[in-house]
Motif scaffolding. Structure first.
Motif, PDB file in Angstrom:
ATOM      1  N   SER A  43      19.721  15.240  69.232  1.00 25.62           N
ATOM      2  CA  SER A  43      19.753  16.701  69.036  1.00 25.62           C
ATOM      3  C   SER A  43      18.551  17.505  69.394  1.00 25.62           C
ATOM      4  CB  SER A  43      19.608  16.860  67.542  1.00 25.62           C
ATOM      5  OG  SER A  43      19.223  17.901  66.957  1.00 25.62           O
TER       6      SER A  43
ATOM      7  N   ARG B 120      25.703  25.016  64.161  1.00 25.22           N
ATOM      8  CA  ARG B 120      25.066  24.082  64.923  1.00 25.22           C
ATOM      9  C   ARG B 120      23.448  23.960  64.407  1.00 25.22           C
ATOM     10  NH1 ARG B 120      26.322  24.110  71.184  1.00 25.22           N
ATOM     11  NH2 ARG B 120      24.688  22.303  70.777  1.00 25.22           N
ATOM     12  N   ALA B 123      23.567  21.430  61.822  1.00 29.25           N
ATOM     13  CA  ALA B 123      23.959  20.138  62.472  1.00 29.25           C
ATOM     14  C   ALA B 123      22.589  19.864  62.896  1.00 29.25           C
ATOM     15  CB  ALA B 123      25.001  20.073  63.315  1.00 29.25           C
ATOM     16  N   PRO B 138      29.685  16.336  59.620  1.00 27.55           N
ATOM     17  CA  PRO B 138      30.677  17.332  59.648  1.00 27.55           C
ATOM     18  C   PRO B 138      31.156  18.020  58.261  1.00 27.55           C
ATOM     19  CG  PRO B 138      31.205  15.656  61.289  1.00 27.55           C
ATOM     20  CD  PRO B 138      30.204  15.064  60.155  1.00 27.55           C
ATOM     21  N   ILE B 141      28.524  19.712  56.146  1.00 26.85           N
ATOM     22  CA  ILE B 141      28.243  20.987  56.644  1.00 26.85           C
ATOM     23  C   ILE B 141      29.270  22.012  56.301  1.00 26.85           C
ATOM     24  CG2 ILE B 141      28.054  22.012  58.877  1.00 26.85           C
ATOM     25  CD1 ILE B 141      26.620  19.775  60.053  1.00 26.85           C
TER      26      ILE B 141
END
Lengths: 306, 339
Positions: A43, B120, B123, B138, B141
């Motif tokens: 990430s 994002r 995430a 996913p 979120i």
């Protein structure tokens, strides 16, 4: 967020869901998972390499060998051909030397600047944006965050060195052709081995920059202003280079951060002396140890008030 | 151990009440929590917070009263100069790694990477949470985005969001996982009235599902509507805390009598005769109002006396102190910056 959406939604107890109560959560829900560090690192890499500013920075660095190659190409039939510091003068004879010449030009300022930007972003940037408090409240352990930030920064710096070298090799091959490598002693080695020597140069340069990365990360833990950390990092490299020129300070020269940076020339000798390279890398390891520890002790105890 | 009472000694009842709760039933607990910054400023001065599990705890105080520093110490962001803090029965910051995944957080406004989209950004936060399951990320979120009404804007870069959208994304981040405790610092900041109402509904619903909520706000009416418990801070001290009805009940009741202008002076005299304090008569052309501080006088006695004396009683109302009046009487500074 209509009223219908707010009705309690039954969900299987084995999965987590923001829509049901905490009582349904299995006990191991709060245990650290395997591969968590890898997930975090991926990430972080995506964040660093996905940032447009950083991509532009890499592109700019990659343009240095291209511009240098073009200048030398245009000037090669003039009286100025074959002149210049470092290995610039030898580029027109053999494109391989464009790798060495480009790194030589980028080392004093552009690469320290790159390190300053990357390390300034790492901790001070997160603090300035306020995202640091949210990362730490997730929670991310501070030691782990510092480690992941250091690895991502090192990866970015390595990518910068690699970008310069790869573009230099391609531009050198295209503009001047690659030929057998004439070493400092005058001996020649085959072009294949010459490319391997250039890979050695890239590796040594990248490792030579680790000490400055550690210094930059330490500055980054001191401030909430990324530009301040960046400036401090660049100034440190410049001051080190200046001190390295004063003969009165010869006694401290071997320990200076930048003193061994140009020892990559060792790869251009017939017999590469591991002792010379080892000494340069040992100095970097010492700087990493000292400033890595400082950064760690500062970051793990500092109050996060941003 | 000293009780966390400030300069107003009359209101130590709710604090002692809260302290009688067994500590295991407390989602948030502090003992003598103190923060003195290097500048010498004492931001938080020996406070003993007690938030029972399942409560919606309204954390009130003027700007600069130490609320946010307290929250930062609870989360392990700021190290206390002295004193102790526990979240969900675990000491902080020592147990942060195991406790904080169960705590959803919104501190001092939302903060995200400006050039990443809302989705994002969520995430990224989830990827940094070592205890979160990447397989469900996913879905979680999506659910969190939907819950705060941000699904449509999820693909836009964060820097293009309005203040209200940023605030909603911050709430979505706090709701990425099922939480036992939510710490929401000014959650309605920047939201329009509709959004404010939605947050209120959300908080109430989360509380109904068993989540403890610690919510700070400068909008008293919001706190008043959703909170089961209230704590008031001023100048680094916790002036009082306790269940809302007890805190509010600690205010003295006032009586407001509506009558005709002709009867008003008579009514005022009768009230004084009953022992009502600070009786004032506001004459008007149609309806006059007489009010005073009731203390121990029964409202029924007031009504009977007035009617018995032949006063035309058009209305009689008993009001307790509003939260705002209580707040101002305690802090004496309204909402000005304390320092």
């Amino acid at each position: 967020m209509s009223p219908a959406d707010l009705a309690p939604v039954p969900a299987p107890a084995s999965t987590s869901s923001a829509l049901h109560g905490p009582a349904d959560v299995p006990a191991d829900e709060w245990e650290p998972r395997r591969g968590a560090v890898g997930r975090m690192l991926r990430s972080e890499m995506a964040l660093v390499f996905g940032r447009r500013r950083n991509v532009a920075l890499l592109s700019g660095l990659a343009a240095v060998p291209l511009l240098l190659g073009l200048v030398l190409f245009v000037a090669q039939d003039t009286a100025l051909a074959g002149q210049g510091p470092g290995f610039v003068g030898r580029v027109t004879g053999n494109g391989l030397f464009l790798v060495v010449a480009s790194l030589f030009l980028c080392l004093p300022f552009l690469l320290p600047l790159t390190i300053g930007i990357a390390t300034g972003d790492a901790i001070a940037g997160e603090a300035a944006g306020g995202t640091l408090r949210y990362l730490l409240s997730l929670p991310v352990r501070r030691t782990r965050l510092l480690l992941v930030k250091a690895l991502a920064t090192l990866a970015f710096v390595a990518a910068a060195v690699l970008a310069i070298a790869v573009v230099a090799l391609a531009a050198g091959a295209l503009l001047f052709g690659l030929s057998d490598l004439t070493l400092l002693s005058g001996a020649t080695i085959p072009v294949g081995e010459g490319v391997l020597r250039m890979a050695g140069v890239v590796g040594y340069v990248a490792l030579s920059l680790t000490g400055l990365v550690a210094v930059g990360l330490f500055y980054s833990t001191l401030t909430e202003v990324p530009v301040g950390a960046m400036a401090g990092t660049v100034v440190t490299a410049v001051v080190s280079a200046v001190l390295d020129t004063l003969p009165q300070l010869a006694v401290i020269h071997p320990a200076l951060l930048t003193h061994h940076w140009l020892d990559f020339a060792e790869f251009l000798r017939l017999e590469v002396d591991p002792a010379v390279l080892g000494q340069g890398l040992a100095v970097q390891a010492a700087w990493v140890a000292v400033f890595g520890s400082l950064a760690w002790s500062r970051f793990t105890t500092a109050d996060v008030t941003s | 151990m000293p009780l966390a009472t400030g300069s107003v000694p009359a209101v130590d009842l709710p604090v002692s009440e809260a302290r009688s709760v067994r500590t295991a039933d407390l989602a948030v607990r502090t003992e003598g929590l103190t923060k003195r910054f290097r500048s010498g400023q004492v931001a938080v001065d020996g406070i003993d917070v007690a938030v029972p599990r399942g409560a919606v705890f309204g954390f009130l105080g003027p700007n600069g009263s130490g609320k946010t520093t307290t929250i930062r110490m609870l989360l392990g962001l700021v190290r206390p100069t002295s004193g102790h803090a526990w979240l969900l029965d675990r000491p902080m910051p020592a147990s942060g790694a195991s406790v904080l995944p169960r705590v959803g957080v919104l501190v001092e406004g939302p903060a995200f990477q400006p050039y990443l989209s809302g989705r994002r950004n969520l995430a990224r936060l989830d990827a940094n949470d070592a205890t979160a399951d990447p397989r469900t990320a996913p879905r979680r979120i999506d659910e969190a985005l939907e819950r705060v009404g941000m699904t449509a804007a999820a693909a836009k870069p964060y820097r293009q969001y309005s203040l209200g959208m940023k605030q909603r994304l911050g709430l979505a981040a706090a709701l990425l996982r099922p939480r036992e405790l939510l710490v929401l610092d000014e959650p309605t900041n920047g939201l329009d009235p509709q959004g404010t109402r939605e947050v209120r509904v959300l908080v109430r619903e989360l509380a109904d599902a068993g989540t403890t909520v610690l919510v700070s706000s400068h909008l008293l009416s919001e706190i008043e509507q959703v909170c089961s418990h209230i704590g008031i801070m001023s100048r680094g001290r916790l002036l009082l805390q306790g269940e809302r009805h007890e805190v509010m009940g600690s205010g003295t009741p006032h009586v407001h009598v509506t009558t005709t202008p002709a009867d008003a002076p008579h009514a005022g005299a009768l009230l004084e005769g009953l022992g009502v304090r600070h009786v004032t008569v506001e004459p008007a052309t149609v309806h006059a109002t007489v009010h005073g501080v009731l203390d121990d006088v029964e409202p029924a006695v007031v009504a009977r006396t007035l009617v018995g004396a032949g006063v035309d009683l058009l209305g009689l109302e008993v009001r307790r102190q509003s939260l705002e009046e209580l707040f101002v009487s305690l802090t004496g500074e309204g909402f000005d910056v304390a320092r």
